[in-house]
Every structure is written in C-alpha cells, then in structure tokens.
Write a protein that holds these residues in place. Structure first.
Motif, PDB file in Angstrom:
ATOM      1  N   GLY A   9      -5.393   2.987   4.490  1.00  0.00           N
ATOM      2  CA  GLY A   9      -5.431   3.632   5.846  1.00  0.00           C
ATOM      3  C   GLY A   9      -5.510   2.042   6.857  1.00  0.00           C
ATOM      4  O   GLY A   9      -4.970   2.052   7.889  1.00  0.00           O
ATOM      5  N   TRP A  10      -6.420   1.199   6.441  1.00  0.00           N
ATOM      6  CA  TRP A  10      -6.447   0.059   7.041  1.00  0.00           C
ATOM      7  C   TRP A  10      -4.943  -0.846   7.162  1.00  0.00           C
ATOM      8  O   TRP A  10      -4.652  -1.071   8.270  1.00  0.00           O
ATOM      9  CB  TRP A  10      -7.327  -1.083   6.597  1.00  0.00           C
ATOM     10  CG  TRP A  10      -8.686  -0.568   6.287  1.00  0.00           C
ATOM     11  CD1 TRP A  10      -9.187   0.385   6.997  1.00  0.00           C
ATOM     12  CD2 TRP A  10      -9.821  -0.769   5.361  1.00  0.00           C
ATOM     13  NE1 TRP A  10     -10.405   0.478   6.641  1.00  0.00           N
ATOM     14  CE2 TRP A  10     -10.852  -0.146   5.662  1.00  0.00           C
ATOM     15  CE3 TRP A  10      -9.558  -1.827   4.311  1.00  0.00           C
ATOM     16  CZ2 TRP A  10     -11.942  -0.266   4.841  1.00  0.00           C
ATOM     17  CZ3 TRP A  10     -10.927  -2.024   3.437  1.00  0.00           C
ATOM     18  CH2 TRP A  10     -12.017  -1.434   3.664  1.00  0.00           C
ATOM     19  N   LEU A  11      -4.106  -0.723   6.088  1.00  0.00           N
ATOM     20  CA  LEU A  11      -2.719  -1.197   6.282  1.00  0.00           C
ATOM     21  C   LEU A  11      -1.949  -0.709   7.100  1.00  0.00           C
ATOM     22  O   LEU A  11      -1.229  -0.927   8.187  1.00  0.00           O
ATOM     23  CB  LEU A  11      -2.434  -1.318   4.891  1.00  0.00           C
ATOM     24  CG  LEU A  11      -2.726  -2.286   3.632  1.00  0.00           C
ATOM     25  CD1 LEU A  11      -2.232  -1.896   2.433  1.00  0.00           C
ATOM     26  CD2 LEU A  11      -2.625  -3.818   4.279  1.00  0.00           C
ATOM     27  N   ALA A  12      -2.097   0.948   7.322  1.00  0.00           N
ATOM     28  CA  ALA A  12      -1.508   1.568   8.117  1.00  0.00           C
ATOM     29  C   ALA A  12      -1.645   1.221   9.393  1.00  0.00           C
ATOM     30  O   ALA A  12      -0.858   1.348  10.353  1.00  0.00           O
ATOM     31  CB  ALA A  12      -1.498   3.326   7.769  1.00  0.00           C
ATOM     32  N   ARG A  13      -2.989   1.181   9.936  1.00  0.00           N
ATOM     33  CA  ARG A  13      -3.221   0.984  11.400  1.00  0.00           C
ATOM     34  C   ARG A  13      -2.869  -0.421  11.622  1.00  0.00           C
ATOM     35  O   ARG A  13      -2.418  -0.680  12.862  1.00  0.00           O
ATOM     36  CB  ARG A  13      -4.702   1.162  11.351  1.00  0.00           C
ATOM     37  CG  ARG A  13      -5.292   2.552  11.221  1.00  0.00           C
ATOM     38  CD  ARG A  13      -6.657   2.786  11.324  1.00  0.00           C
ATOM     39  NE  ARG A  13      -7.390   2.699  12.402  1.00  0.00           N
ATOM     40  CZ  ARG A  13      -8.674   2.660  12.971  1.00  0.00           C
ATOM     41  NH1 ARG A  13      -9.349   2.998  11.751  1.00  0.00           N
ATOM     42  NH2 ARG A  13      -9.249   2.487  13.948  1.00  0.00           N
ATOM     43  N   GLY A  14      -3.141  -1.541  10.628  1.00  0.00           N
ATOM     44  CA  GLY A  14      -2.800  -2.910  10.948  1.00  0.00           C
ATOM     45  C   GLY A  14      -1.305  -2.783  11.366  1.00  0.00           C
ATOM     46  O   GLY A  14      -0.710  -3.789  12.166  1.00  0.00           O
ATOM     47  N   TRP A  15      -0.475  -2.067  10.451  1.00  0.00           N
ATOM     48  CA  TRP A  15       1.192  -2.285  10.662  1.00  0.00           C
ATOM     49  C   TRP A  15       1.506  -1.598  12.198  1.00  0.00           C
ATOM     50  O   TRP A  15       2.197  -2.160  12.914  1.00  0.00           O
ATOM     51  CB  TRP A  15       1.849  -1.240   9.879  1.00  0.00           C
ATOM     52  CG  TRP A  15       3.148  -1.113   9.793  1.00  0.00           C
ATOM     53  CD1 TRP A  15       3.909  -0.059  10.313  1.00  0.00           C
ATOM     54  CD2 TRP A  15       4.174  -2.077   9.193  1.00  0.00           C
ATOM     55  NE1 TRP A  15       5.392  -0.340  10.058  1.00  0.00           N
ATOM     56  CE2 TRP A  15       5.304  -1.629   9.472  1.00  0.00           C
ATOM     57  CE3 TRP A  15       3.801  -3.279   8.742  1.00  0.00           C
ATOM     58  CZ2 TRP A  15       6.368  -2.417   9.181  1.00  0.00           C
ATOM     59  CZ3 TRP A  15       5.254  -3.895   7.999  1.00  0.00           C
ATOM     60  CH2 TRP A  15       6.202  -3.616   8.261  1.00  0.00           C
ATOM     61  N   GLN A  16       0.723  -0.486  12.400  1.00  0.00           N
ATOM     62  CA  GLN A  16       0.811  -0.105  14.009  1.00  0.00           C
ATOM     63  C   GLN A  16       0.531  -1.278  15.092  1.00  0.00           C
ATOM     64  O   GLN A  16       1.028  -1.446  16.034  1.00  0.00           O
ATOM     65  CB  GLN A  16       0.030   1.151  14.200  1.00  0.00           C
ATOM     66  CG  GLN A  16       0.390   2.277  13.318  1.00  0.00           C
ATOM     67  CD  GLN A  16      -0.597   3.694  13.604  1.00  0.00           C
ATOM     68  OE1 GLN A  16      -1.700   3.441  14.054  1.00  0.00           O
ATOM     69  NE2 GLN A  16      -0.202   4.751  13.140  1.00  0.00           N
TER      70      GLN A  16
END
Length: 264
Positions: free
Chosen positions: A28-35
């Motif tokens: 989830g951290w990767l997903a939010r970082g991508w955003q």
C-alpha cells in the motif's frame, strides 16, 4: 549509565506510538507513493535524475576498480534516505492538501536546525565505512584481481570454489541492517517535526521501536526497496529515475502509517 542526551531521546521516542499494520501493508505504501510521484512529477523525477547521474559518475570513476564500485553502490543505498529529504517534503505538502513546488524542495534542504545535516554526516560515515570494508574484503580474499564487472561476476559471484560472494553479502547485510532499522521512519520524522519535538537520537529510537513492533512488514519493506533498487541499477541506472522518487514518496507514507503522536 545513560547520559542526559540518551535520556532525552528516550523520552522523545516515548511520545510516539506504533500503529498496528498487516504484513502486506508495504504494498500500500508503494501504491500511495506512486500516486504522489505523478502529482508532483517534475520535482520528483528530478530527484531520480540526480541520483542516476551520480550513479553514472560513480561508475565512470570506478569502472576499472570494480571491487571499489560494488561497495560504493551499496554504500550509496545507506546514504540514500537522507538524499530523499525533498521527496518527503513533497509528500507532506500533498498530505496537507497543498500544491508542492520547487520551493517545497528548497525549503526542505535549507539547514535551519542542523538535525538532517548531523544525520547525513552519520550516514556518510556509515556508507564510507562499508565501502572501505567491502573493498578490503574483496581485494583481500578474491583469488585473482577484480577490476571489472566481468571479473567480479566470474571470480567472486560464480566462483564455486569460494564462498566469498555469499560471505560478502552476509557481511553487507549485517552492517546494513542496523542502519536500515535506524532510518525506516527517522528521517521523515525529522522533516515532519520541529527540533524541540524530536532530536536525531529520538528519531532513531522511534525507528527502532517501529522495527521491533513490526519485524515482518519491515522485512518485506526492506526486500521491496532492495528489489526495486536492483531493477533500477540493472537498467543501466535509468530505472533509478523512476524508482528513487517512488520509494522516497512511499517511505513518507510508511512513516505516516506507522507512527502516531501521543498528546503532549
């Protein structure tokens, strides 16, 4: 006996709690970082470009001394969290509903209280120590001189008669693990909080508290960081232009997700 500084740091770390998270939360951290990366693309990718350029310069200077290059790149990973300071500031501004800009990055790098400078110097010493240790280890125990990536692959990695590569990796892991544990949330916390709320040692204690509370998710997070970084390096360093800001923004969300402030 603990001195005043360590006692103060311990009190500071006790002002923070650790939020419970599932094992797969780092995804989830990767997903939010991508955003975040694509909400502030120019400033974010600029960080990656600087890192990739530095890596290319490092390779150009040490290409004939690969025993030094191997240690330098892994030492570079130790220092990388402090270099991502501007990315943490961009994500913080996005969290606040603001519009991050180049000024956000500039302000993050302005040495107003010196904590990040102190932390950066400490990480630089750790990185330099690993470079020297790695170079001495490879040159001292390799059966033949190691000058190029091909030499390193054939004489260290694929040498069936020697356990040098496995030992080198183990040594690197032993040295890198405490550094990683000390920086998981420490640098984003220093970016987020003023000096009177958190000092360098207090941030390190808080980071260790997070690691001890969640060893499995943090181990997964470390593995993801390593895997993505290796992908970035394997693409002639071009992948670092994307990977560096992605991981920097994701690290901010790791901090925000894991650490809670207790009432003063």
């Amino acid at each position: 006996m603990p001195n005043r500084y360590s006692e103060k740091a311990l009190r500071e770390s006790q002002g923070f709690g650790v939020r419970a998270i599932p094992v797969l939360r780092p995804l989830g951290w990767l997903a939010r970082g991508w955003q975040d990366l694509w909400q502030a693309p120019l400033a974010s990718l600029a960080h990656g470009l600087v890192m990739a350029t530095f890596g290319a310069l490092l390779f150009a200077l040490a290409r004939d001394r690969f025993w030094l290059l191997a240690g330098a790149f892994t030492g570079f990973l130790i220092v990388a969290p402090i270099l991502a300071t501007g990315l943490y500031a961009l994500s913080r501004e996005l969290d606040r509903g603001g519009q991050p800009s180049w000024r956000t990055v500039r302000d993050a790098w302005r040495p107003r209280d010196g904590r990040l400078i102190v932390f950066g110097v400490l990480l630089a010493f750790a990185g330099t120590g690993w470079v020297l240790c790695s170079a001495a280890f490879v040159t001292g125990f390799a059966t033949d001189p190691v000058h190029s990536p091909r030499d390193f692959l054939l004489k260290v990695v694929l040498n069936d008669e020697s356990r040098l590569f496995a030992t080198w990796l183990m040594l690197g892991a032993v040295l890198a693990a405490p550094v990683f544990a000390s920086t998981v949330v420490a640098i984003p916390a220093l970016v987020d909080l003023p000096p009177h709320k958190l000092g360098v040692l207090g941030a390190v204690f808080t980071s260790w508290k997070v690691v001890l509370a969640h060893p499995a998710p943090i181990a997964l997070w470390a593995a993801l960081i390593l895997a993505l970084t290796l992908v970035g390096m394997a693409t002639a360093l071009l992948g670092l232009i994307l990977v560096v800001p992605w991981l920097g923004h994701a690290s901010w969300h790791a901090y925000r997700d894991l650490v809670t402030r207790r009432p003063d």
